[in-house]
Scaffold this active site. Structure first.
Site, mmCIF file in Angstrom:
data_model
loop_
_atom_site.group_PDB
_atom_site.id
_atom_site.type_symbol
_atom_site.label_atom_id
_atom_site.label_comp_id
_atom_site.label_asym_id
_atom_site.label_seq_id
_atom_site.Cartn_x
_atom_site.Cartn_y
_atom_site.Cartn_z
ATOM 1 N N HIS A 1 47.480 21.226 28.458
ATOM 2 C CA HIS A 1 46.387 20.769 29.326
ATOM 3 C C HIS A 1 46.810 19.409 29.908
ATOM 4 O O HIS A 1 47.491 18.631 29.232
ATOM 5 C CB HIS A 1 45.101 20.496 28.552
ATOM 6 C CG HIS A 1 44.514 21.657 27.844
ATOM 7 N ND1 HIS A 1 44.896 22.030 26.579
ATOM 8 C CD2 HIS A 1 43.514 22.495 28.194
ATOM 9 C CE1 HIS A 1 44.170 23.066 26.187
ATOM 10 N NE2 HIS A 1 43.322 23.377 27.132
ATOM 11 N N ASP B 1 46.259 16.612 27.514
ATOM 12 C CA ASP B 1 47.084 16.647 26.293
ATOM 13 C C ASP B 1 48.273 15.706 26.446
ATOM 14 O O ASP B 1 48.704 15.083 25.479
ATOM 15 C CB ASP B 1 47.699 18.042 26.058
ATOM 16 C CG ASP B 1 46.694 19.126 25.772
ATOM 17 O OD1 ASP B 1 45.554 18.809 25.392
ATOM 18 O OD2 ASP B 1 47.060 20.313 25.948
ATOM 19 N N GLU C 1 40.953 32.957 30.616
ATOM 20 C CA GLU C 1 40.972 33.228 29.178
ATOM 21 C C GLU C 1 39.550 33.489 28.691
ATOM 22 O O GLU C 1 38.730 32.581 28.613
ATOM 23 C CB GLU C 1 41.571 32.033 28.431
ATOM 24 C CG GLU C 1 41.613 32.262 26.929
ATOM 25 C CD GLU C 1 42.450 31.238 26.185
ATOM 26 O OE1 GLU C 1 43.362 30.653 26.793
ATOM 27 O OE2 GLU C 1 42.168 31.016 24.989
ATOM 28 N N GLU D 1 43.083 36.001 23.922
ATOM 29 C CA GLU D 1 43.321 35.364 22.626
ATOM 30 C C GLU D 1 42.762 36.262 21.536
ATOM 31 O O GLU D 1 41.617 36.709 21.605
ATOM 32 C CB GLU D 1 42.665 33.987 22.576
ATOM 33 C CG GLU D 1 42.943 33.306 21.246
ATOM 34 C CD GLU D 1 42.427 31.881 21.148
ATOM 35 O OE1 GLU D 1 42.595 31.110 22.109
ATOM 36 O OE2 GLU D 1 41.859 31.547 20.093
ATOM 37 N N HIS E 1 39.493 35.121 20.033
ATOM 38 C CA HIS E 1 38.367 35.263 20.965
ATOM 39 C C HIS E 1 37.941 36.717 21.044
ATOM 40 O O HIS E 1 36.749 37.017 21.174
ATOM 41 C CB HIS E 1 38.751 34.739 22.342
ATOM 42 C CG HIS E 1 39.114 33.280 22.356
ATOM 43 N ND1 HIS E 1 39.549 32.624 23.477
ATOM 44 C CD2 HIS E 1 39.084 32.343 21.376
ATOM 45 C CE1 HIS E 1 39.792 31.347 23.187
ATOM 46 N NE2 HIS E 1 39.530 31.168 21.916
ATOM 47 N N ASP F 1 47.260 34.700 23.974
ATOM 48 C CA ASP F 1 47.240 33.601 23.021
ATOM 49 C C ASP F 1 47.256 34.222 21.636
ATOM 50 O O ASP F 1 46.244 34.724 21.136
ATOM 51 C CB ASP F 1 45.983 32.727 23.205
ATOM 52 C CG ASP F 1 46.203 31.612 24.223
ATOM 53 O OD1 ASP F 1 47.241 31.612 24.908
ATOM 54 O OD2 ASP F 1 45.333 30.741 24.323
ATOM 55 N N ASP G 1 36.126 30.020 15.696
ATOM 56 C CA ASP G 1 37.501 30.188 16.142
ATOM 57 C C ASP G 1 38.434 29.457 15.179
ATOM 58 O O ASP G 1 38.623 28.245 15.279
ATOM 59 C CB ASP G 1 37.575 29.547 17.546
ATOM 60 C CG ASP G 1 38.748 30.031 18.369
ATOM 61 O OD1 ASP G 1 39.351 31.049 18.026
ATOM 62 O OD2 ASP G 1 39.036 29.364 19.388
ATOM 63 N N ASP H 1 41.658 30.063 14.807
ATOM 64 C CA ASP H 1 42.969 29.871 15.450
ATOM 65 C C ASP H 1 44.106 29.833 14.437
ATOM 66 O O ASP H 1 45.001 28.982 14.530
ATOM 67 C CB ASP H 1 42.969 28.558 16.259
ATOM 68 C CG ASP H 1 42.158 28.656 17.545
ATOM 69 O OD1 ASP H 1 42.025 29.765 18.085
ATOM 70 O OD2 ASP H 1 41.664 27.612 18.001
ATOM 71 N N ASP I 1 48.413 29.805 20.338
ATOM 72 C CA ASP I 1 47.250 28.919 20.408
ATOM 73 C C ASP I 1 46.680 28.853 18.986
ATOM 74 O O ASP I 1 45.661 29.453 18.672
ATOM 75 C CB ASP I 1 46.228 29.482 21.398
ATOM 76 C CG ASP I 1 45.117 28.472 21.677
ATOM 77 O OD1 ASP I 1 45.109 27.413 21.043
ATOM 78 O OD2 ASP I 1 44.259 28.755 22.537
#
Ligand SMILES: [Co+2]
Ligand SMILES: [Co+2]
Ligand SMILES: [Co+2]
Ligand SMILES: [Co+2]
Ligand SMILES: [Co+2]
Ligand SMILES: [Co+2]
Ligand SMILES: [Co+2]
Ligand SMILES: [Co+2]
Lengths: 440, 440, 440, 440
Positions: A101, A104, A232, A268, A271, A296, A307, A309, A339
């Site tokens: 991003h 980031d 996404e 993802e 998700h 992802d 989430d 992840d 991700d």
């Protein structure tokens, strides 16, 4: 270059028998599977945000990792230190791509001009590091969900000035992605949703969102960006309801605004499960709707409603994902981006490697197992036989529009059509998959 | 007429103070609310299936109700006895509409000709009973999910002969609906989905489904049926995944096959919650996408993962549903159908009345409370103020396509646009709703 | 003996390379793993109910299997025909055990005396068939949940006469289990729970349940039954809330009524997941609480909120289950019972074999992989190292009660105790498990 | 005193007709309901943490509230400023109680001695403010979950030194609670659980936890604290699995360690729903097990899988909670604590008042509606009639142990006992509740 990971050398493929935890057991980049190298098939990417922008905090507690570059200090110095560590990691890991991003990689500063300057300076540095290391950018994106101004959405905010602020970031993030040779550009609408319908005008917000997406498409062509634009999906979190709920919902949105040829989805795994679907379902649906773009790669926890992840580690699941991808021709510009977050208790620098090595080996094994299925494709054979009737005359005539309800009812009645059910053979198919997974 | 409910007279409105459990406390059919009678607003319907075709069995146990017309016997005699009891109930309850599946009202028999003959005879009887009692048909539908032949789907079955069999039923059920003056025709794709992706060709099945729906539209015009065609979304159960997952998914499907002007949705509260959405969300989404049609009014259990089809009893929830409906102009041909089951332990004949009275009073109160909100509409006022910027020049220019990403970024940068977040006032709005619900 | 499965011979172990779908790839009964044969370790059982008493009906549709012995006819003749088919299946499959409910094997008849006579006659037949085939009974149980009289519970029914009726069945089912040499007796309280708290006295129902369980214990000793008494937890379905919610809840109940030494749990994988836990969690908890008894091996669907009772097919999951069992000394009288249903679309007789073969191979592989972990037990090593402090002086003193809050606070303050967090190494451990699963 | 809420005066009761959003519509502290004032019944408390220690950050974005006392600065000065604002709020709101964690009110500093000194100084200040304002402490607690050292648990940490560190905080927090006249002391084991079973020794951790709880009990008696000790169940978040999963699980734990007379539960509505239970279920279970203590009044979102901690606003739900409390004699030392967070978009200072006013009015209305049920208690009447058989001879004999399975089976057989099911009347009961809620 940093030496945060000073005790760790570049990760090598050592094969399934290796007892070295810091080696690949299955990911052998140059090994050829079904005519392409594993590197070409899998197109692995690491992410900037979870790995280098997060210090292990969660809602109930502070950071546990103690990353030096996330401590207080001059923001640009810290950003450069972070980039050094990130590229040290990327290089040693051996995934060919990374993702980021805008914020980031560069501090936002106190004004839009600060933001532009910082981001430009940092993307120059990233470009130099790409050159130096051979790393490539799988996709860039703009974070238009973390700053308080986006609390009620970016494109779908009730305030058009906030839409404009988000447009500014997306403009620069798209340009940066092009500048760095990014293969795709991703939009995740983390705050594009609602907390309560009591204060939300769904129809208005859809219109805003549709306009925003069209502006993104126009800009893509204007700057000659030739990667994919990706949306996404995520159903909820941080919002109570997010507009890009799942692949089927995104598809309906794209159709409404005439965008279905312009966007694909970045699916993802976690998700998918939060939206009530299996990961496999979302992938298969994206291919069926012709909007598959990228992945992802992570996993959730089947008992938890947020989430998590986590790093993917189910070869059983990943094999079927890879099967779908291979059967549909493989990635074009997409890839497997991790991700993924370490568990908050995984506080050793080496844990970042363990997580990624496990994830990459899981995908690599999934690829090899999927290729093994395809070599003797009982799934395709079963489907071909199961739907054979639709390739026969009556099936084709029905699909070709040669029957009305009335004429078909008439046909059925005259022949007292009484078709029998045929076993779906689910248990057998599952056994056959397991035999590929665990057989010789 | 039967006298299964011999101890129960026609249900009357007796007002909020009544202590008679077999009276309406809030549903007063001729009472005018915002310019229409409650009867006109609410358009209540009872269903044939749960009330008269189900004996209280569940997956773990047999029927508990002991309905006489569901005992063994001559199928047509039983069907007539069932119709007698059903119309006794409908008449005494005072909901103006009812709904049915083809095989709820007539036995399938041993051949298509049997089916046609039985169904025709029974719909003649239903027509006579409508005449006699003044009852009207809110919608008809075909059950193409219970017979073993449909185990792998009807329109989406791998066997085109089964598609044809389903077409036959839908043909006759649409014709019957027209014959009986039905206001709408519903399609619930109970088996249109999959158990495992290992044996399922999603793309093929979508094509079949799209063709089937187009045949339905063509037939509607051919027979001059002027009601709405409705699709009832449900995410899963009985299948692992059902194609008409939720409103947004159905919308995407309709757009794909060019059907979005031809179909609306019949939203069931319990299906909404099974799909991970609130009932309110599904209603608001349907209006936002312009596909709202009708409602299957019931509720699920927030802790249970299957379709409990309980009677709606939350006035708190129903008020917001009614608010959405009123704000969007009310029902056209749709209505509140009680797709509701008694609890299996509710074994008294009177329990059927208790359930429906509670459900009707809940909707009636919801309507009155929603009207009270509208009379002094803080929700609309809040939204108008919240989105006011979009009615100003910049908002209109953005939506009107006068800005590109570049020009908007340029504008934002030149003015160093720094919009502040504004409170969403969720707690205040919730308090205001409660004040209407529980205030004087 | 029946010949329903006439085309199928006894299932043989043919090894991982076999392409015969009707052969075991991994379950080799006499193969020795960690000092015991696989048969001794795994103690497989098939169930009577899903395999032989269910014709493929679900809530939305009728039976699809067309089992001849479930068609109308003389009840005892059908029961005998069913027993013939069941033992044909058991013998050909090669799992050493089976399980049943009283009314799975014998018709209830019209009176208690009928029930007793039929059940007695059928258990004689079962005994003869056990003799003949070498099959053994893993456990017996009474179905006190399907008959309408049990709709509001058996032991927890508001009517003591229904408690007495249930006691009658349990009395005979326990006696039959002893007579047939059953290794355990199971109680599943399918209707012991509530639909609504508005009509339920939780405290009273607990007392009834406690008394019932004590009667079961007393009867066990009276008849000299030396198997385990097992309670099978399930959180909901068919009831809204079931008292034996999960292992921890059952444990609290047992402690309250002083029964924790008398009962163990029969853990079903799908019940675990419905209660919000992983299967692994329930097994590990049962061992931690010293109430582990037996397993109903199946799986649910991570996206579905009801009991799908699918055949287990995840070796990834089963390996950790087998690890827990092996580390805790293995089964005593329990075993892996397949409380599993075919998918409703699996209509071929052979599908019953496919399901069981897949399930047995999954467990067998899980056992072998677990044994491979144990041979070089990084899990145990990690734990030993991680908790080492508790084996040192201070840890022992704390657990030994030598510190009060005050004295421990004093110690910490004087030394300004500032312990650092240590990585939990979750990703590494997960990789190590995968290496055992998929490495050579 | 601060004047953060300078535009807001003390909140007054103005009655249901009031249009003042900053007034109570239903909470009238001195109004008598069933013989006690509403203030005495409800015992409302505000919490320090969500209101004054949280700036609106979530996992995906930073603080939106901009609270001045949470900005950088001298930690003790900020703590005092925070206390000023907190007591300004408490006084204006008019809830008689508040609650806090040790580190909510005082900075941890750099050493245990710092922690002790700061906490002591701040509790002196809190004591003075209590004196000044008349506020009372409902409960105190120690935060042994946020600091990185607690990432793997406090009492259940693999490192005994961390156990000791937690003991130090609990020692001081208990002492402070006594010093400030707190009515209860709460333990929430936010990190007492696991992320993965691969590195967790459940049995060991239970032993540690049991010892810790016994130390707490011993300390309570030693210092003569005469309030209740409360455990707050929560099933997961932040951990994957938390040991104090729900009320039934906590009860089993207490029984195992002989603590069931020493602890009660502090039930949070949102934790109830995360554990798969209704809020009502958890309350009713706590009373049935005789461990009811206090309530964290909030609500979750039925579609979201994390702890949203919203303000309670369902009078429909709260009425049944209040009914259970009233029927069981009311609170002893517990009360309704609002463990509630504003939505992140509720950024106005006044929103803190809106949230609490709504919550307090919801509970007040629930209390009045519950009292109205009790005045004519159809719920109790229904239950009495439904279980009447257990008060008759046979019921008493069964519960009294006068029957064995054998003798009861014999009795049933001799009389061919054939009890019929009786309707549970769920729909009627639900209607009756609604009539109290919405009737005149
Ligand atoms: Co992502
Ligand atoms: Co994610
Ligand atoms: Co429906
Ligand atoms: Co339903
Ligand atoms: Co079971
Ligand atoms: Co089950
Ligand atoms: Co709480
Ligand atoms: Co909470």
């Amino acid at each position: 270059m940093a030496d945060y990971f000073q005790d760790i050398s570049a990760i090598q493929y050592e094969g399934a028998e290796s007892t070295n935890p810091l080696a690949f057991k299955h990911y052998n980049p140059q090994e050829v599977v079904l005519g392409k190298t594993m590197e070409e098939h899998l197109r692995f990417a690491s992410c900037y945000w979870h790995n280098f922008c997060w210090d292990g905090a969660d809602v109930f507690g502070g950071g546990t990792f103690g990353r030096p570059w996330l401590q207080p200090g001059d923001a640009m110095e810290r950003a450069k230190q972070k980039a050094d560590v990130a590229f040290e990691f990327f290089s040693k890991l051996g995934a060919p791509f990374y993702c980021f991003h805008d914020i980031d990689v560069a501090p936002e500063g106190d004004s839009i001009n600060d933001y532009i300057r910082n981001f430009s300076e940092m993307t120059d540095i990233l470009g130099a590091k790409q050159e130096e290391t051979g790393m490539k950018l799988l996709w860039g994106t703009a974070n238009v969900f973390s700053h308080p101004r986006y609390m009620s959405g970016a494109a779908t905010n009730p305030d058009p000035a906030i839409f404009a602020r988000a447009a500014t970031q997306v403009f620069h993030a798209m340009n940066a992605t092009k500048k760095l040779g990014g293969a795709n550009y991703v939009l995740w609408g983390g705050r594009e949703g609602y907390e309560t319908l009591l204060n939300t005008d769904l129809k208005r917000e859809r219109e805003q969102f549709g306009r925003f997406m069209n502006m993104v498409v126009e800009h893509k062509y204007k700057i000659g960006f030739d990667g994919l634009l990706l949306i996404e999906p995520k159903p909820q979190e941080p919002t109570k309801h997010q507009y890009d709920y799942d692949t089927a919902t995104v598809y309906g949105f794209l159709k409404e605004f005439g965008l279905e040829k312009e966007f694909a989805v970045n699916i993802e795994a976690n998700h998918a499960t939060l939206s009530g679907h299996s990961f496999h379902h979302e992938i298969a649906t994206a291919f069926a709707l012709d909007v598959f773009g990228s992945i992802d790669a992570n996993r959730g926890d089947a008992q938890l409603g947020w989430d998590t992840d986590q790093f993917p580690n189910s070869v059983e699941e990943m094999t079927l994902i890879c099967y779908e991808i291979l059967k549909n021709g493989g990635y074009t510009s997409g890839g497997f981006n991790f991700d993924t977050k370490l568990r908050r208790q995984s506080t050793d620098p080496a844990d970042l490697f363990h997580g990624h090595i496990g994830g990459m080996d899981t995908c690599a094994l999934g690829l090899k197992k999927a290729a093994a299925i395809i070599e003797n494709d009982f799934i395709a054979d079963t489907k071909a036989k199961r739907y054979a009737g639709w390739d026969d005359a009556m099936g084709k005539q029905i699909l070709g529009g040669e029957y009305s309800l009335a004429s078909l009812a008439d046909l059925a009645t005259r022949s007292n059509l009484d078709p029998r059910q045929v076993s779906g053979k689910q248990e057998l198919l599952e056994n056959q998959v397991n035999q590929v997974l665990f057989g010789r």
